[in-house]
Scaffold this motif. Sequence first.
Motif, PDB file in Angstrom:
ATOM      1  N   GLN A  27       1.022  -0.906   0.160  1.00  0.00           N
ATOM      2  CA  GLN A  27       0.050   0.078  -0.120  1.00  0.00           C
ATOM      3  C   GLN A  27       0.771   1.582   0.301  1.00  0.00           C
ATOM      4  O   GLN A  27       0.991   2.422  -0.605  1.00  0.00           O
ATOM      5  N   LYS A  79       1.062   4.493  -3.177  1.00  0.00           N
ATOM      6  CA  LYS A  79       0.856   5.582  -3.079  1.00  0.00           C
ATOM      7  C   LYS A  79       1.982   6.704  -3.962  1.00  0.00           C
ATOM      8  O   LYS A  79       2.010   6.993  -4.091  1.00  0.00           O
ATOM      9  N   ASN A  97       1.778   6.146  -7.329  1.00  0.00           N
ATOM     10  CA  ASN A  97       0.603   7.370  -7.655  1.00  0.00           C
ATOM     11  C   ASN A  97       1.603   8.828  -7.386  1.00  0.00           C
ATOM     12  O   ASN A  97       1.610   9.661  -8.480  1.00  0.00           O
ATOM     13  N   ASP A  98       1.731   8.558  -6.824  1.00  0.00           N
ATOM     14  CA  ASP A  98       2.502  10.472  -5.896  1.00  0.00           C
ATOM     15  C   ASP A  98       3.214  10.677  -7.273  1.00  0.00           C
ATOM     16  O   ASP A  98       3.402  12.069  -7.735  1.00  0.00           O
TER      17      ASP A  98
END
Length: 69
Positions: free
Chosen positions: A5, A9, A12-13
């Motif tokens: 997870q 993230k 994605n960032d």
Amino acid sequence: MKRLQELTKEINDLTLKIEQEYPELYQFLNENPITIPCCDHPKVDTKNFSDYLDSLKQLLKHYIESHEK
């Protein structure tokens, strides 16, 4: 090692940052060889995500270094 997870993230960032700040680089992310699976059912684990995140970081670092004025 980071959890899946957390890696998701971060990926994605970083992808969003590249899209917004370096759109000329963003268009090439789909062509990144590390995103092409080598088999029909690739294993998805923290190592793969970590490797992909590292490849994005290296790509951005290299781009910034080679395009600085």
